[in-house]
Design a protein around this motif. Structure first.
Motif, PDB file in Angstrom:
ATOM      1  N   ASP A  96       0.868  -1.178   0.000  1.00 11.55           N
ATOM      2  CA  ASP A  96       0.000   0.000   0.000  1.00 11.55           C
ATOM      3  C   ASP A  96       0.902   1.225   0.000  1.00 11.55           C
ATOM      4  OD1 ASP A  96      -2.293   1.437   2.469  1.00 11.55           O
ATOM      5  OD2 ASP A  96      -1.747   2.060   0.453  1.00 11.55           O
ATOM      6  N   GLU A  97       0.901   1.945  -1.098  1.00 10.27           N
ATOM      7  CA  GLU A  97       1.815   3.072  -1.261  1.00 10.27           C
ATOM      8  C   GLU A  97       1.504   4.240  -0.334  1.00 10.27           C
ATOM      9  OE1 GLU A  97       2.784   3.374  -5.825  1.00 10.27           O
ATOM     10  OE2 GLU A  97       0.828   2.425  -5.519  1.00 10.27           O
ATOM     11  N   SER A  98       0.319   4.288   0.228  1.00  9.45           N
ATOM     12  CA  SER A  98       0.009   5.413   1.116  1.00  9.45           C
ATOM     13  C   SER A  98       0.846   5.340   2.375  1.00  9.45           C
ATOM     14  CB  SER A  98      -1.483   5.420   1.475  1.00  9.45           C
ATOM     15  OG  SER A  98      -1.797   4.346   2.341  1.00  9.45           O
ATOM     16  N   GLY A  99       1.169   4.089   2.781  1.00  9.62           N
ATOM     17  CA  GLY A  99       2.078   3.895   3.895  1.00  9.62           C
ATOM     18  C   GLY A  99       1.638   4.456   5.220  1.00  9.62           C
ATOM     19  N   SER A 100       0.326   4.646   5.423  1.00  9.08           N
ATOM     20  CA  SER A 100      -0.111   5.284   6.657  1.00  9.08           C
ATOM     21  C   SER A 100      -0.624   4.286   7.690  1.00  9.08           C
ATOM     22  CB  SER A 100      -1.191   6.320   6.352  1.00  9.08           C
ATOM     23  OG  SER A 100      -2.256   5.725   5.619  1.00  9.08           O
ATOM     24  N   SER A 101      -1.674   3.594   7.342  1.00 10.88           N
ATOM     25  CA  SER A 101      -2.260   2.621   8.267  1.00 10.88           C
ATOM     26  C   SER A 101      -2.293   1.250   7.601  1.00 10.88           C
ATOM     27  CB  SER A 101      -3.679   3.040   8.651  1.00 10.88           C
ATOM     28  OG  SER A 101      -3.681   4.290   9.284  1.00 10.88           O
ATOM     29  N   ILE A 102      -2.461   0.241   8.422  1.00  8.80           N
ATOM     30  CA  ILE A 102      -2.565  -1.126   7.900  1.00  8.80           C
ATOM     31  C   ILE A 102      -4.040  -1.430   7.659  1.00  8.80           C
ATOM     32  CG2 ILE A 102      -2.088  -3.559   8.311  1.00  8.80           C
ATOM     33  CD1 ILE A 102       0.130  -2.653  10.252  1.00  8.80           C
ATOM     34  N   TYR A 103      -4.421  -1.501   6.410  1.00 10.89           N
ATOM     35  CA  TYR A 103      -5.798  -1.804   6.042  1.00 10.89           C
ATOM     36  C   TYR A 103      -5.939  -3.295   5.739  1.00 10.89           C
ATOM     37  CZ  TYR A 103      -6.151   3.254   5.573  1.00 10.89           C
ATOM     38  OH  TYR A 103      -6.129   4.597   5.813  1.00 10.89           O
ATOM     39  N   THR A 104      -7.118  -3.821   6.016  1.00 11.26           N
ATOM     40  CA  THR A 104      -7.355  -5.240   5.762  1.00 11.26           C
ATOM     41  C   THR A 104      -8.065  -5.487   4.436  1.00 11.26           C
ATOM     42  OG1 THR A 104      -9.430  -5.210   6.998  1.00 11.26           O
ATOM     43  CG2 THR A 104      -7.438  -5.744   8.233  1.00 11.26           C
ATOM     44  N   ALA A 105      -8.540  -4.440   3.802  1.00 16.44           N
ATOM     45  CA  ALA A 105      -9.238  -4.597   2.524  1.00 16.44           C
ATOM     46  C   ALA A 105      -8.237  -4.671   1.382  1.00 16.44           C
ATOM     47  CB  ALA A 105     -10.197  -3.435   2.298  1.00 16.44           C
ATOM     48  N   SER A 106      -8.393  -5.645   0.534  1.00 17.92           N
ATOM     49  CA  SER A 106      -7.456  -5.824  -0.571  1.00 17.92           C
ATOM     50  C   SER A 106      -7.484  -4.636  -1.532  1.00 17.92           C
ATOM     51  CB  SER A 106      -7.761  -7.114  -1.330  1.00 17.92           C
ATOM     52  OG  SER A 106      -9.081  -7.103  -1.842  1.00 17.92           O
ATOM     53  N   SER A 107      -8.585  -3.925  -1.574  1.00 16.95           N
ATOM     54  CA  SER A 107      -8.715  -2.780  -2.479  1.00 16.95           C
ATOM     55  C   SER A 107      -7.783  -1.633  -2.107  1.00 16.95           C
ATOM     56  CB  SER A 107     -10.160  -2.281  -2.499  1.00 16.95           C
ATOM     57  OG  SER A 107     -10.583  -1.929  -1.195  1.00 16.95           O
ATOM     58  N   GLU A 108      -7.256  -1.634  -0.892  1.00 17.07           N
ATOM     59  CA  GLU A 108      -6.338  -0.578  -0.460  1.00 17.07           C
ATOM     60  C   GLU A 108      -4.927  -0.781  -0.991  1.00 17.07           C
ATOM     61  OE1 GLU A 108      -7.145   2.112   1.150  1.00 17.07           O
ATOM     62  OE2 GLU A 108      -9.230   1.603   1.636  1.00 17.07           O
ATOM     63  N   TYR A 109      -4.653  -1.942  -1.531  1.00 21.70           N
ATOM     64  CA  TYR A 109      -3.302  -2.300  -1.948  1.00 21.70           C
ATOM     65  C   TYR A 109      -3.203  -2.266  -3.473  1.00 21.70           C
ATOM     66  CZ  TYR A 109      -2.753  -3.599   2.884  1.00 21.70           C
ATOM     67  OH  TYR A 109      -2.708  -3.553   4.249  1.00 21.70           O
ATOM     68  N   GLY A 110      -2.281  -1.466  -3.957  1.00 18.66           N
ATOM     69  CA  GLY A 110      -2.179  -1.270  -5.394  1.00 18.66           C
ATOM     70  C   GLY A 110      -1.109  -2.088  -6.075  1.00 18.66           C
ATOM     71  N   ILE A 111      -0.244  -2.706  -5.292  1.00 16.40           N
ATOM     72  CA  ILE A 111       0.858  -3.477  -5.876  1.00 16.40           C
ATOM     73  C   ILE A 111       0.790  -4.892  -5.311  1.00 16.40           C
ATOM     74  CG2 ILE A 111       3.349  -3.632  -6.195  1.00 16.40           C
ATOM     75  CD1 ILE A 111       3.459  -0.615  -5.539  1.00 16.40           C
ATOM     76  N   TRP A 112       0.861  -5.872  -6.207  1.00 14.10           N
ATOM     77  CA  TRP A 112       0.716  -7.269  -5.799  1.00 14.10           C
ATOM     78  C   TRP A 112       1.820  -8.133  -6.388  1.00 14.10           C
ATOM     79  CZ3 TRP A 112      -3.146  -9.101  -2.562  1.00 14.10           C
ATOM     80  CH2 TRP A 112      -4.146  -8.168  -2.226  1.00 14.10           C
ATOM     81  N   GLY A 113       2.234  -9.131  -5.600  1.00 13.33           N
ATOM     82  CA  GLY A 113       3.135 -10.146  -6.109  1.00 13.33           C
ATOM     83  C   GLY A 113       2.332 -11.240  -6.794  1.00 13.33           C
ATOM     84  N   GLN A 114       3.027 -12.249  -7.317  1.00 10.43           N
ATOM     85  CA  GLN A 114       2.369 -13.267  -8.125  1.00 10.43           C
ATOM     86  C   GLN A 114       1.754 -14.395  -7.308  1.00 10.43           C
ATOM     87  OE1 GLN A 114       5.410 -13.351  -7.282  1.00 10.43           O
ATOM     88  NE2 GLN A 114       6.123 -15.449  -7.178  1.00 10.43           N
ATOM     89  N   GLY A 115       2.048 -14.487  -6.028  1.00  6.85           N
ATOM     90  CA  GLY A 115       1.472 -15.521  -5.190  1.00  6.85           C
ATOM     91  C   GLY A 115       2.330 -16.768  -5.095  1.00  6.85           C
ATOM     92  N   THR A 116       2.225 -17.435  -3.958  1.00  8.67           N
ATOM     93  CA  THR A 116       2.918 -18.702  -3.742  1.00  8.67           C
ATOM     94  C   THR A 116       1.967 -19.648  -3.023  1.00  8.67           C
ATOM     95  OG1 THR A 116       4.957 -19.701  -2.845  1.00  8.67           O
ATOM     96  CG2 THR A 116       3.965 -17.936  -1.549  1.00  8.67           C
ATOM     97  N   LEU A 117       1.909 -20.886  -3.487  1.00  7.05           N
ATOM     98  CA  LEU A 117       0.905 -21.836  -3.014  1.00  7.05           C
ATOM     99  C   LEU A 117       1.368 -22.576  -1.766  1.00  7.05           C
ATOM    100  CD1 LEU A 117      -1.841 -23.184  -3.563  1.00  7.05           C
ATOM    101  CD2 LEU A 117      -0.617 -24.859  -4.977  1.00  7.05           C
ATOM    102  N   VAL A 118       0.503 -22.584  -0.765  1.00  6.30           N
ATOM    103  CA  VAL A 118       0.737 -23.338   0.465  1.00  6.30           C
ATOM    104  C   VAL A 118      -0.357 -24.397   0.584  1.00  6.30           C
ATOM    105  CG1 VAL A 118       0.805 -23.253   2.986  1.00  6.30           C
ATOM    106  CG2 VAL A 118       1.840 -21.407   1.637  1.00  6.30           C
ATOM    107  N   THR A 119       0.060 -25.643   0.709  1.00 11.64           N
ATOM    108  CA  THR A 119      -0.880 -26.743   0.859  1.00 11.64           C
ATOM    109  C   THR A 119      -0.566 -27.476   2.146  1.00 11.64           C
ATOM    110  OG1 THR A 119      -1.023 -27.008  -1.540  1.00 11.64           O
ATOM    111  CG2 THR A 119      -1.865 -28.807  -0.180  1.00 11.64           C
ATOM    112  N   VAL A 120      -1.567 -27.576   3.027  1.00  6.04           N
ATOM    113  CA  VAL A 120      -1.387 -28.233   4.315  1.00  6.04           C
ATOM    114  C   VAL A 120      -2.241 -29.494   4.331  1.00  6.04           C
ATOM    115  CG1 VAL A 120      -1.461 -28.001   6.809  1.00  6.04           C
ATOM    116  CG2 VAL A 120      -1.037 -25.980   5.383  1.00  6.04           C
ATOM    117  N   SER A 121      -1.592 -30.634   4.441  1.00  3.71           N
ATOM    118  CA  SER A 121      -2.326 -31.896   4.455  1.00  3.71           C
ATOM    119  C   SER A 121      -2.632 -32.306   5.895  1.00  3.71           C
ATOM    120  CB  SER A 121      -1.517 -32.991   3.767  1.00  3.71           C
ATOM    121  OG  SER A 121      -0.316 -33.221   4.471  1.00  3.71           O
ATOM    122  N   SER A 122      -3.728 -33.005   6.078  1.00  2.00           N
ATOM    123  CA  SER A 122      -4.145 -33.412   7.429  1.00  2.00           C
ATOM    124  C   SER A 122      -3.544 -34.745   7.817  1.00  2.00           C
ATOM    125  CB  SER A 122      -5.667 -33.495   7.484  1.00  2.00           C
ATOM    126  OG  SER A 122      -6.152 -34.386   6.511  1.00  2.00           O
TER     127      SER A 122
END
Length: 122
Positions: A96-122
């Motif tokens: 979040d380029e505003s750099g002010s508060s930590i928001y929980t809404a994804s819409s507040e974040y303008g820059i995203w990485g590509q993601g990494t998959l986590v799989t947890v087996s039972s």
């Protein structure tokens, strides 16, 4: 700034895993981790201000996950302990380029990485 997430994998319930998100250059942005399970909306996991002095966690991961950042190595980490099958998701880092508060809404974040998959087996 560009973000590159890594560290995902297949683990068993109760195991630990550390995700890394490298950013291309020093910044004072709020950085956050989100996750998205198949068929579900993307949800906030944890966020951290640029100094590391303030952090926010979703209730579902409090006490198990720890977010941190190293502004020398330009990396944000998500240490995940006591993993559960319900933690299975693709994990994304965001800035979040505003750099002010930590928001929980994804819409507040303008820059995203590509993601990494986590799989947890039972």
């Amino acid at each position: 700034v560009q973000l590159q997430a890594s560290g995902g994998g297949l683990v068993q319930a109760g195991d630990s895993l550390t995700l890394s998100c490298r950013f291309s250059h020093f910044n004072r942005y709020v950085m956050a981790w989100f996750r998205q399970a198949p068929g579900k909306d993307r949800e906030f996991v944890a966020g951290i201000v640029w100094t590391g002095g303030s952090k926010v966690y979703d209730d579902s991961v409090k006490g198990r996950f720890t977010v941190s950042r190293d502004n020398v190595d330009n990396t944000v980490y998500l240490r995940m302990n006591s993993l559960k099958p319900e933690d299975t998701a693709k994990y994304y880092c965001a800035a979040d380029e505003s750099g002010s508060s930590i928001y929980t809404a994804s819409s507040e974040y303008g820059i995203w990485g590509q993601g990494t998959l986590v799989t947890v087996s039972s």
